[in-house]
Every structure is written in C-alpha cells, then in structure tokens.
Design a protein around this motif. Structure first.
Motif, short mmCIF file in Angstrom:
data_model
loop_
_atom_site.label_atom_id
_atom_site.label_comp_id
_atom_site.label_asym_id
_atom_site.label_seq_id
_atom_site.Cartn_x
_atom_site.Cartn_y
_atom_site.Cartn_z
N ARG A 61 2.33 4.92 11.85
CA ARG A 61 1.32 3.79 11.33
C ARG A 61 1.18 3.26 10.02
N LEU A 62 0.95 4.67 9.06
CA LEU A 62 1.47 4.82 8.24
C LEU A 62 2.40 3.68 7.27
N GLN A 63 3.86 3.79 7.99
CA GLN A 63 4.36 3.28 7.86
C GLN A 63 4.66 1.41 7.76
N GLN A 64 3.64 1.54 8.88
CA GLN A 64 3.62 -0.22 9.43
C GLN A 64 2.35 -0.71 8.71
N SER A 65 1.76 0.06 8.24
CA SER A 65 0.58 -0.04 6.72
C SER A 65 1.50 -0.86 5.90
N CYS A 66 2.02 -0.06 5.30
CA CYS A 66 3.23 0.16 4.09
C CYS A 66 3.44 -1.62 4.76
N LYS A 67 4.49 -1.59 6.02
CA LYS A 67 5.04 -2.27 5.55
C LYS A 67 4.42 -3.40 5.59
N ALA A 68 3.13 -3.92 6.34
CA ALA A 68 2.02 -4.75 5.75
C ALA A 68 1.53 -5.06 4.65
N ILE A 69 1.57 -5.21 3.80
CA ILE A 69 1.44 -5.23 2.47
C ILE A 69 2.88 -5.30 0.88
N GLY A 70 3.85 -4.97 2.13
CA GLY A 70 5.43 -4.95 1.14
C GLY A 70 5.65 -4.44 0.56
N PRO A 100 -2.30 11.71 3.65
CA PRO A 100 -1.53 11.01 3.44
C PRO A 100 -1.29 10.10 2.38
N LEU A 101 -0.97 10.15 1.74
CA LEU A 101 -1.79 8.50 0.34
C LEU A 101 0.36 8.06 0.08
N ILE A 102 0.18 6.87 0.40
CA ILE A 102 1.67 6.11 -0.25
C ILE A 102 1.06 5.11 -1.77
N TYR A 103 1.50 5.49 -2.85
CA TYR A 103 0.78 4.64 -3.85
C TYR A 103 1.63 4.46 -4.87
N SER A 104 1.39 3.10 -5.84
CA SER A 104 2.45 2.47 -6.17
C SER A 104 3.03 2.82 -7.76
N GLY A 105 3.79 2.88 -8.29
CA GLY A 105 4.12 3.27 -9.58
C GLY A 105 3.48 2.15 -10.98
N SER A 106 3.67 2.36 -12.08
CA SER A 106 3.64 1.51 -12.79
C SER A 106 3.57 -0.51 -12.92
N ASN A 107 2.75 -1.40 -12.16
CA ASN A 107 3.06 -2.43 -12.66
C ASN A 107 1.74 -2.87 -12.54
N MET A 108 2.14 -4.12 -13.65
CA MET A 108 0.17 -4.62 -14.34
C MET A 108 0.06 -5.88 -13.57
N HIS A 109 1.57 -6.67 -12.95
CA HIS A 109 1.41 -7.75 -12.41
C HIS A 109 0.76 -7.87 -11.36
N LEU A 110 0.67 -8.86 -10.41
CA LEU A 110 -0.06 -9.47 -9.20
C LEU A 110 0.94 -9.34 -8.01
N ALA A 153 -3.89 -3.08 9.17
CA ALA A 153 -2.95 -1.63 8.08
C ALA A 153 -4.47 -1.00 7.45
N LYS A 154 -4.35 0.30 7.28
CA LYS A 154 -5.57 1.60 6.63
C LYS A 154 -4.76 1.24 5.09
N VAL A 155 -4.81 0.29 4.44
CA VAL A 155 -5.03 -0.50 3.60
C VAL A 155 -6.07 0.31 1.63
N SER A 156 -5.97 1.21 1.29
CA SER A 156 -6.63 2.36 0.16
C SER A 156 -8.19 0.92 0.22
N GLY A 157 -7.54 -0.49 -0.89
CA GLY A 157 -8.49 -1.37 -1.20
C GLY A 157 -9.74 -1.64 -0.52
N GLN A 158 -9.07 -2.08 0.56
CA GLN A 158 -9.87 -2.32 2.01
C GLN A 158 -11.75 -1.68 2.00
N TYR A 159 -11.21 -0.30 1.64
CA TYR A 159 -12.37 0.51 1.93
C TYR A 159 -13.51 0.57 1.14
N ILE A 160 -13.29 -0.24 0.22
CA ILE A 160 -14.79 -0.51 -0.50
C ILE A 160 -15.64 -1.75 0.11
N ASN A 161 -14.88 -2.10 1.02
CA ASN A 161 -16.00 -2.61 1.62
C ASN A 161 -16.25 -1.18 2.31
#
Length: 296
Positions: A61-70, A100-110, A153-161
C-alpha cells in the motif's frame, strides 16, 4: 510522548543511523507541501517471536500511495520488510509501532519530484485511542472529495484534515471525530474506519469516500469467519444515532468500542456486542493465538 532517545536507530536510505543525527532537508517538498507518503504497521510479541502483522500488505500500500501521487519508489518491499525486522532488533523492540515514510528531496516547484528518500522508525506505543470505550462527535469537517485528491492513498498532506477534526473533537470533550463525505454520509473517523451494529448485523461505509484500511479488511474477514452478516453501505448520521453499538478499526488503534456519538449513548453493552467478539478475535489473530491462515 518521547519517540526516541540518543541511542535510538532509524533506517534511512539503506543505513541504520541515530535518529537525532538524521537531519532534515529544509527545502524538501514534504516539509513545505506535505508531499510524502507513509504507512503504519504494528509488531507484536507472540509465542512465535516478534511478528509484524500483514507487513506485505502495508508495504504494498505504501508503494501504491507513492504511485498515486507520482512519488518515486525504487525499493524492494521484501528487503524493506527484512530491514524493518532488523530495525526492531537493533532497538531491542519486541512489540512496537512502525512508521515508514517516503519523502521528497529539495524542490520548491509544484511539480512531481524525481527523487525520494525512505525512513523507517519504530517505537513502543500502546493502542492509539487507549483501551476504554470512547466518545466521538460528528465533525463539521468533511473528508476530502475523492475527485480532488487520491483519498485511497496514505499521503502526508491530507492528514491536516484529520488533525483539525481530532483537535476540534478533543476541545469539545470527545476522544475522536467522525467525518462525513461531500454528500453528508458518515465516512470514517479521522484515522480509523467505522463499523456499526444494528439488529445483529454489522454495517460499514463502502470504499470510494473512505480510506481502504487493512484492519478494515481484516474485520470484514473476521465477520465472515464468525458467521456475522456484514453489509457495506453508505450510512447517514441518523443511522449512526440509531445503531445498537459501534466501533472503530485501525492499525494504531486496533479495535476500539464507541460508547457514544455526540449526546447519543448506544444501548447495547459493549461486552454483549458483536464488536466485542470481533475485538477478541482480532487480538488473538495478531498475537497468533489461533490459526493465522483461517482469515488471511
């Protein structure tokens, strides 16, 4: 709560490093935009040794969550499971919550990141919502619309909700919140799936506007193995108020009974409910105190 000390090790990009030396990328998309994916697993101390419950399903599911958001995912799940067991061993943990946490590197672009990192941490953590019956409220905060966000997907940002809903519930004297979907049907709690009992049947919201919990799937399988009828249907607030009993399910929380929703106290004693039977069956399952293959 203290999640680590000076000796705690985490798994970070292929190596075991001390948690307080890991560092943070202050220009990472995960920090600025919540662009990351995570999982929650539990290891239990059983008579067969330390066992992680449904590790394969969680890492898939972690792998599929990453796939869902590229978000890139270049790791082998079998190796990650091996490293997770090793992580528990080096930290002398027999029973633990694993993150487990998958997080991105430096990137200020959307834009989608072309590089990602992996971190796995573990710590001793009791049931997320405790072990007593809980009080929940119907939140004014809704689940995200699945047309605007990959809510499966179990994505970090949505947990603000979830943070907003839970914080509001606690401020009002409750333990947890139930969120409705965009059509006003009750979908789930902030981080757990919902089940209600009515006339000796179990009901749960269907997939689509809810998070497809692995513990939810396990509860459905337990119901079938015990001969309880389980029905997946959209539930109104009225359905919740008129239930005989109710409970939540999730990896962090396990199976936890609900005493009341808003000011409505459920009439059935928890010990006499189907949910209580499911709770006992689930505990035996994760502790491997019965035939594990029965409901896999």
């Amino acid at each position: 709560m203290q999640y680590y000390n000076q000796e705690t090790l985490i798994y970070l990009n292929g190596q075991f490093v001390k948690a307080n030396n890991a560092g943070v990328d202050l220009f990472g998309q995960s920090l600025h935009y919540g662009y990351g994916a995570f999982e929650g697993l539990r290891a239990y101390s059983t008579h067969n040794g330390t066992r992680i419950f449904k590790a394969e399903e969680h890492f898939e599911r972690l792998q599929q969550s990453c796939k869902a958001i590229g978000l890139p995912y270049s790791w082998d799940n079998r190796e990650l499971i091996e490293k997770t067991y090793e992580l528990l061993e080096v930290n002398n943990l027999r029973a633990a919550y694993i993150r487990p946490l998958i997080y991105s590197g430096s990137n200020m672009h959307l834009t989608a990141s072309d590089h990602a990192n992996i971190m796995i941490a573990a710590w001793e953590w009791g049931p997320y919502l405790g072990q007593n019956l809980i009080k929940v409220n119907i939140s004014k905060i809704e689940r995200p619309n699945p047309k605007s966000f990959p809510t499966s997907a179990k994505v970090s940002g949505q947990y603000i909700n979830s943070i907003l809903a839970t914080s509001d519930a606690i401020q009002k004297g409750f333990d947890e919140a139930l969120l409705t979907d965009q059509d006003g049907f009750v979908a789930q709690a902030s981080s757990e799936n919902l089940f209600i009992e009515k006339d000796f049947k179990i009901y749960t919201p269907p997939l689509g506007n809810i998070f497809p919990g692995i513990t939810r799937e396990t509860v459905i399988a337990i119901c079938k193995s015990l001969g309880f009828e389980i029905i997946e249907k959209r539930l109104s607030v009225k359905d919740i108020y008129e239930a005989d009993s109710a409970f939540l399910s999730g990896t962090a929380a396990g199976i936890i009974g609900i005493k009341q929703v808003d000011n409505v106290v459920f009439p059935e004693e928890w010990e006499d409910s189907i949910g209580s039977s499911i709770q006992r069956k689930y505990k035996n399952l994760v502790l491997e105190q019965e035939n594990y293959e029965v409901i896999i």
